[in-house]
Design a protein around this motif. Structure first.
Motif, mmCIF file in Angstrom:
data_model
loop_
_atom_site.group_PDB
_atom_site.id
_atom_site.type_symbol
_atom_site.label_atom_id
_atom_site.label_comp_id
_atom_site.label_asym_id
_atom_site.label_seq_id
_atom_site.Cartn_x
_atom_site.Cartn_y
_atom_site.Cartn_z
ATOM 1 N N SER A 285 45.120 30.969 -25.278
ATOM 2 C CA SER A 285 45.771 29.705 -25.618
ATOM 3 C C SER A 285 45.446 28.654 -24.573
ATOM 4 O O SER A 285 45.018 28.976 -23.454
ATOM 5 N N LEU A 286 45.658 27.407 -24.940
ATOM 6 C CA LEU A 286 45.491 26.298 -24.009
ATOM 7 C C LEU A 286 46.861 25.675 -23.778
ATOM 8 O O LEU A 286 47.565 25.322 -24.725
ATOM 9 N N GLY A 287 47.232 25.572 -22.504
ATOM 10 C CA GLY A 287 48.465 24.881 -22.148
ATOM 11 C C GLY A 287 48.190 23.394 -21.999
ATOM 12 O O GLY A 287 47.239 23.001 -21.322
ATOM 13 N N VAL A 288 49.014 22.580 -22.646
ATOM 14 C CA VAL A 288 48.865 21.121 -22.587
ATOM 15 C C VAL A 288 50.158 20.522 -22.030
ATOM 16 O O VAL A 288 51.241 20.784 -22.557
ATOM 17 N N TYR A 289 50.037 19.744 -20.965
ATOM 18 C CA TYR A 289 51.208 19.060 -20.414
ATOM 19 C C TYR A 289 51.344 17.685 -21.073
ATOM 20 O O TYR A 289 50.514 16.802 -20.852
ATOM 21 N N PRO A 290 52.385 17.486 -21.882
ATOM 22 C CA PRO A 290 52.544 16.204 -22.570
ATOM 23 C C PRO A 290 53.370 15.222 -21.739
ATOM 24 O O PRO A 290 53.895 15.571 -20.678
ATOM 25 N N VAL A 291 53.457 14.011 -22.224
ATOM 26 C CA VAL A 291 54.397 13.022 -21.681
ATOM 27 C C VAL A 291 55.327 12.597 -22.812
ATOM 28 O O VAL A 291 54.976 12.698 -23.990
ATOM 29 N N ASN A 292 56.506 12.149 -22.459
ATOM 30 C CA ASN A 292 57.473 11.719 -23.463
ATOM 31 C C ASN A 292 57.066 10.392 -24.094
ATOM 32 O O ASN A 292 56.353 9.584 -23.480
ATOM 33 N N ASP A 293 57.538 10.175 -25.302
ATOM 34 C CA ASP A 293 57.277 8.935 -26.023
ATOM 35 C C ASP A 293 57.912 7.775 -25.258
ATOM 36 O O ASP A 293 59.127 7.776 -25.012
ATOM 37 N N PRO A 294 57.119 6.772 -24.831
ATOM 38 C CA PRO A 294 57.674 5.641 -24.084
ATOM 39 C C PRO A 294 58.825 4.946 -24.814
ATOM 40 O O PRO A 294 59.770 4.469 -24.179
ATOM 41 N N ALA A 295 58.769 4.900 -26.148
ATOM 42 C CA ALA A 295 59.839 4.266 -26.918
ATOM 43 C C ALA A 295 61.144 5.044 -26.773
ATOM 44 O O ALA A 295 62.232 4.448 -26.668
ATOM 45 N N LEU A 296 61.068 6.371 -26.747
ATOM 46 C CA LEU A 296 62.257 7.204 -26.581
ATOM 47 C C LEU A 296 62.828 7.042 -25.178
ATOM 48 O O LEU A 296 64.058 6.983 -24.998
ATOM 49 N N VAL A 297 61.965 6.939 -24.166
ATOM 50 C CA VAL A 297 62.411 6.729 -22.791
ATOM 51 C C VAL A 297 63.130 5.397 -22.664
ATOM 52 O O VAL A 297 64.199 5.295 -22.043
ATOM 53 N N SER A 298 62.563 4.354 -23.269
ATOM 54 C CA SER A 298 63.193 3.026 -23.222
ATOM 55 C C SER A 298 64.562 3.045 -23.896
ATOM 56 O O SER A 298 65.524 2.427 -23.401
ATOM 57 N N GLU A 299 64.667 3.769 -25.000
ATOM 58 C CA GLU A 299 65.948 3.863 -25.712
ATOM 59 C C GLU A 299 66.991 4.574 -24.847
ATOM 60 O O GLU A 299 68.162 4.184 -24.811
ATOM 61 N N LEU A 300 66.572 5.608 -24.135
ATOM 62 C CA LEU A 300 67.486 6.336 -23.257
ATOM 63 C C LEU A 300 67.954 5.451 -22.108
ATOM 64 O O LEU A 300 69.160 5.418 -21.780
ATOM 65 N N LEU A 301 67.030 4.722 -21.475
ATOM 66 C CA LEU A 301 67.387 3.847 -20.358
ATOM 67 C C LEU A 301 68.324 2.726 -20.817
ATOM 68 O O LEU A 301 69.253 2.340 -20.095
#
Length: 612
Positions: A285-301
């Motif tokens: 398998s290949l491990g992939v490190y993702p990043v969170n959706d910037p729109a979701l981060v903005s909504e949380l902040l």
């Protein structure tokens, strides 16, 4: 106890130093220090002893003569589904060998249970799969140990390292069961069990430190007492690219495999490994490190009313709050441990009530399908600074995807087949973190951090003439594309048969042209497909298996290896039941005998699963 000049043999300066040091030590460090001081005092006593030492008191003499020698032999057994537990076990074995121990490392499925009685030092490293179940290669050993034939193990010293995921209800359940059962059988812990979440490097390293200290206890200095700081978790000290040091792979292609009008979106991703030195085999398998959706981060902040540019510290590095929440922390999944930590920052009684004893089902229901924004909205106001708040969050974990290419066919490349995850829950649209990154935001020329996850539990047979049967609906077809590319490259002559299923033939037949080419060229012997939405009655891969039950059983009798890849809860469960039904019917066996037949196939590595 606080050391003072009056109650200890130390000077005032020494007492103050000890009072500052001791509270900061971990249990493993205290155990190691105890063993180290014992060993050094024994060495000093031996060096300074007169030619005619004074006789020991009778009690001391008896204690010395009765103390059994502690064996330097250590057995490490692992139960691993994706390869993490195996990697940890192999690295622990190397570390212990470097310290003078004689180490045997084995998969639980390869270990003969009758030899357990002979083992004096046993280390168990095991993951938990599905809903609290043992991984496939741990099932037989787990059943033996919990059965009536398990021996008394009064002379056994053991320790357990359990791998799991705190977002699941039965976190580290298999490790907990092994730990308790070994104790019930009379074993003694040489170090307490450690339960690891997905980010397991540091707790695994601490466990190994404690194990080494426990093994050294009673060795009388015969095993080198090396400071614990030199012990590292697997892959943490490797110089090449790994899980803890991922490679930034460039995106070469990003294609939607589904046709227009499909209900699905499946991305075919081609990544460059040029210059990385990374290698893989079909089944890995290949491990992939993702990043969170910037729109979701903005909504949380926005919900927390915090400044995105405020600085927080993450493992010694100063980042803006927005950057930390985007790249470092998991915000799309809730777990009970997270809720328990959050109670320290909320005066909302509803949160405490949700976690009260007896409300386990309510807590489980709340967690399912909700994310950090839901938690913030439902149980505010929050009495925490941004730094305090991020300190309770879990590191964003890598996502593992079955590799869908052969390195022999595509040197310096790796291909993935990823289904985009989108769904609605609790009044909000939800997205898979990595799958939507790949489908919506990752473009050719971009880079993504990756590492190879070796999986020795899902491999082509060593003999290329061995027949293989592959069941992979949806994105479960990915490793079998890798299998066929590899067999084409090496000219394998063994028969091959694939079962593939999806919703619609016209829009959802993944890699259709390639499969048809392999069939026409004889690389693939047989293919059966099931498109569930093209007929009035839904037809799935297990139905196609039943339609071909006589031939399928004949292949098994000829020694075929049977592979399953895909969803565990429904598909893999149904395929498993169907396979037993076919063996029972075509082999003229009882249900019990059919189950034994399949268990024997699993023991011979002729029944392999890559399920999630």
């Amino acid at each position: 106890m606080q050391f003072q000049v009056m109650n200890s043999p130390f000077t005032q300066e020494q007492a103050e130093l000890l009072n500052r040091l001791l509270p900061s030590l971990t249990e493993a460090q205290k155990v190691w220090l105890s063993g180290y001081l014992t060993a050094t005092s024994q060495s000093a006593a031996t060096a300074e002893a007169p030619e005619a030492p004074a006789p020991l008191a009778p009690e001391a003499s008896q204690a010395v003569s009765e103390a059994p020698p502690i064996s330097k032999e250590v057995t490490i057994l692992y139960g691993s589904q994706t390869g993490n537990a195996q990697s940890l076990a192999e690295n622990a074995g190397k570390t212990l060998e470097g310290k003078g121990f004689e180490v045997t490392v084995s998969s639980m499925s390869d270990f003969k249970p009758k030899n357990l009685k002979k083992v004096e030092n046993l280390l168990i490293i095991v993951s938990t799969h599905g809903e609290g179940e043992p991984p496939d290669n741990a099932i037989s050993f787990h059943e033996f140990l919990h059965g009536r034939r398990a021996p008394k193990l009064d002379d056994l010293r053991f320790s357990v390292l359990a791998l799991g995921d705190t977002s699941y209800e039965f976190f580290c359940q298999t490790g907990k069961e092994f730990d308790q059962r070994l104790q019930d059988l009379g074993g003694t812990r040489l170090y307490d069990r450690v339960d690891c979440d997905l980010d397991f490097d540091e707790p695994a390293a601490e466990w190994l430190e404690g194990v080494i200290a426990g093994l050294n206890q009673g060795q009388g200095g015969s095993i080198e007492a090396t400071p614990s700081a030199t012990v590292a978790a697997p892959q943490a000290v490797e110089t090449n690219y790994s899980r803890s040091n991922p490679f930034q792979a460039e995106v070469l292609e990003n294609i939607n495999l589904n046709g227009r009008g499909s209900n699905k979106e499946t991305r075919h991703l081609e990544l460059s490994l040029e210059g990385s030195g990374l290698v893989y085999e079909p089944g890995d398998s290949l491990g992939v490190y993702p990043v969170n959706d910037p729109a979701l981060v903005s909504e949380l902040l926005e919900e927390l009313k915090w400044n995105p540019d405020e600085t927080v510290e993450v493992k010694g590095e100063n980042l803006t709050l927005k950057e930390a929440l985007t790249k470092n922390f998991e915000i799309t999944v809730l777990s009970k441990p997270l809720l328990e930590k959050a109670t320290g920052f909320s005066d909302n009684e509803n949160l405490n009530e949700l976690l009260a004893p007896g409300n386990e089902d309510k807590a489980k229901e709340y967690i399912n399908g909700r994310d950090l924004i839901d938690l913030v909205r439902d149980f505010g106001p929050w009495n925490a600074s941004p730094q305090e708040f991020v300190s309770i969050l879990r590191k964003i974990p890598a996502r593992l995807y079955s590799i869908s290419s052969s390195l022999n066919a595509y040197p310096d490349e790796v291909h993935l087949t990823i289904g985009a995850v989108r769904y609605e829950a609790h009044g909000r649209e939800r997205n898979g973190v990595c799958s939507i990154l790949c489908s919506e935001r990752l473009q050719p020329g971009d880079t993504v951090p990756v590492y190879v996850q070796n999986n020795q539990n899902f491999k082509l047979p060593e003999n290329p003439e061995t027949p293989i049967i592959m069941v992979g609906p949806g994105t479960g077809i990915a490793p079998f594309r890798s299998f066929m590319q590899e067999r084409e490259e090496i000219g394998a002559e063994g028969k091959s048969w694939v079962f593939f299923g999806e919703q619609h033939f016209v829009t959802d037949f993944l890699y259709q042209t390639e499969w048809q080419n392999w069939l026409s060229e004889g690389v693939l012997t047989k293919m059966d497909v099931a498109f569930s939405r093209d007929t009035d009655e839904k037809v799935y891969v297990q139905h196609r298996m039943l339609e071909n039950s006589k031939e399928l059983f004949q292949w098994l009798q000829e020694g075929a290896v049977f592979y399953v890849c895909g969803d565990e809860k429904k598909m893999a469960h149904d395929v498993h039941s169907t396979l037993i039904e076919i063996i029972e019917k075509e082999g003229g066996m009882s249900r019990e005998k059919a189950e034994e037949y399949l268990a024997d196939m699993q023991q011979q590595k002729r029944y392999q699963r890559d399920v999630y």
